[in-house]
Design an enzyme around this catalytic site. Structure first.
Site, PDB file in Angstrom:
ATOM      1  N   ARG A  79      49.433  31.137  48.048  1.00 36.37           N
ATOM      2  CA  ARG A  79      50.856  31.049  48.329  1.00 36.37           C
ATOM      3  C   ARG A  79      51.154  31.267  49.818  1.00 36.37           C
ATOM      4  O   ARG A  79      50.367  31.864  50.542  1.00 36.37           O
ATOM      5  CB  ARG A  79      51.635  32.070  47.502  1.00 36.37           C
ATOM      6  N   ASP A  82      44.707  33.881  46.330  1.00 35.99           N
ATOM      7  CA  ASP A  82      46.140  33.603  46.384  1.00 35.99           C
ATOM      8  C   ASP A  82      46.376  32.547  47.452  1.00 35.99           C
ATOM      9  O   ASP A  82      46.058  32.753  48.617  1.00 35.99           O
ATOM     10  CB  ASP A  82      46.898  34.896  46.720  1.00 35.99           C
TER      11      ASP A  82
END
Length: 365
Positions: free
Chosen positions: A299, A297
């Protein structure tokens, strides 16, 4: 400030210009005190002509790859998080692209033998990968230490020592405008637009009703998903989560949905489609990201915390199945008084994807 320097780009603006250059295939120059200057070219946008020009310089050339991509290629990552693969004499564009892009890994599994560099510094290589990632390109870059040679004229030049810490910081977001936008699930809604200082994508907040700023607000951090939110893709649960969150806010008469432009867990739509293609070859969503050279991930949920603070909220009832969002909000000073589950959208097309998120990414499904 003189008249000449008043118009010169600052570090943030120079980095934004460099991202645009890399996306167009234009090299940039990174210059640091310890390692000197190096020419950087994104592998994804590299052209035959510029590769030939690099090779004609008769200098050592490395293909910088992330540790994740190096592990797939069985290349030694002596620097841990990155590998400096030595460009063989006469290597063509297909060789570079084959190492950078895993699309044909199964069809052409033998990429080596690959020799990776062990000696010398790697700070410029590491920064080069940060830059190409931030440009939403494949995380692979040619790095050419220039030694005593002057950089080619006309290229964007970045102070590497100043840029490295700067790129880890979150660019300030500024509230640009808000307006009433009646929605299917919530007629009393306003859309707020936030713009970052670094020239990257804008982010949005949907405010439903007039939530009390002194009480925990029902909130969701929703990452943009073009395929799920707009096209109704059945490969993920994003579209149903978006609609269910807005419906719940509409039913309660208040809430705030933060729509973060971090497509594909922060890797961009093109790389997300590359991950989908790898999933069609039998890899799960985490394995696909790793083969591309990304983390599970990518983000940055600090964006959500900054937007909440800007809107005047300090506490939330968070609509999420992802403990990482809760931890990030708490770490940024946003109190999470309650986790509100959001289990919707399972289909026969995404059951394995959801199971992988639960097993490997810790989602509460």
């Amino acid at each position: 400030m003189t008249a000449n320097t008043a118009f010169s780009p600052d570090l943030t603006e120079t980095i934004a210009r460099a991202r645009g250059d890399l996306r167009m295939g234009v090299p940039v120059v990174l210059a640091g005190r310890a390692e000197g200057a190096a020419l950087v070219l994104a592998a994804e946008t590299l052209s035959e002509g510029r590769l030939a020009a690099v090779q004609a310089m008769a200098l050592p050339v490395d293909l910088a790859l992330t540790g994740r991509r190096a592990a797939t290629l069985r290349a030694r990552a002596y620097d841990g998080d990155i590998a400096r693969v030595v460009l063989p004499e006469g290597a063509g564009l297909s060789w570079v692209r084959g190492l950078a892009d895993p699309a044909d890994d199964l069809a052409q599994p033998m990429k080596g033998p690959l020799r990776t560099r062990r000696e010398g510094g790697c700070a410029l290589h590491r920064l080069a990968l940060v830059l190409v990632k931030s440009a939403r390109l494949l995380p692979a870059a040619l790095v050419v230490p220039l030694g005593d040679l002057p950089p080619p004229p006309g290229l964007t030049r970045i102070d590497a020592d100043a840029a490295a810490p700067h790129l880890s910081e979150l660019a300030p977001l500024h509230h640009v405008v808000s307006a009433r936008v009646p929605l299917r699930h919530a007629e009393a809604a306003r859309l707020h637009v936030f713009r970052p200082d670094d020239g990257s994508e804008e982010h949005y907040a949907v405010e439903v009703g007039r939530p009390d700023r002194d009480a925990p607000v029902l909130a969701r951090l929703h990452s943009a998903c073009f395929t799920g939110d707009l096209l109704g893709s059945l490969k993920c649960d994003c579209g149903p989560q978006l609609n269910a969150a807005l419906a719940q806010m509409g039913a309660e008469g208040q809430g705030v949905l933060l729509y973060l432009n971090q497509e594909g867990r922060g890797i961009g739509l093109a790389n997300k489609m590359r991950a989908y293609a790898l999933q069609d070859q039998g890899f799960d969503t985490v394995e696909a990201n790793h083969r591309l050279g990304f983390e599970d991930d990518e983000r940055d949920f600090r964006l959500g915390a900054q937007m909440l603070r800007s809107l005047g909220f300090g506490a939330v009832r968070l609509l999420t199945n992802n403990p990482a969002k809760i931890a990030r909000m708490a770490g940024e000073g946003i109190k999470v008084t309650d986790r509100v589950a959001l289990k919707v959208g399972e289909t026969r097309f995404n059951a394995h994807y959801l199971a992988t998120k639960a097993k490997k990414s810790g989602h509460l499904l």
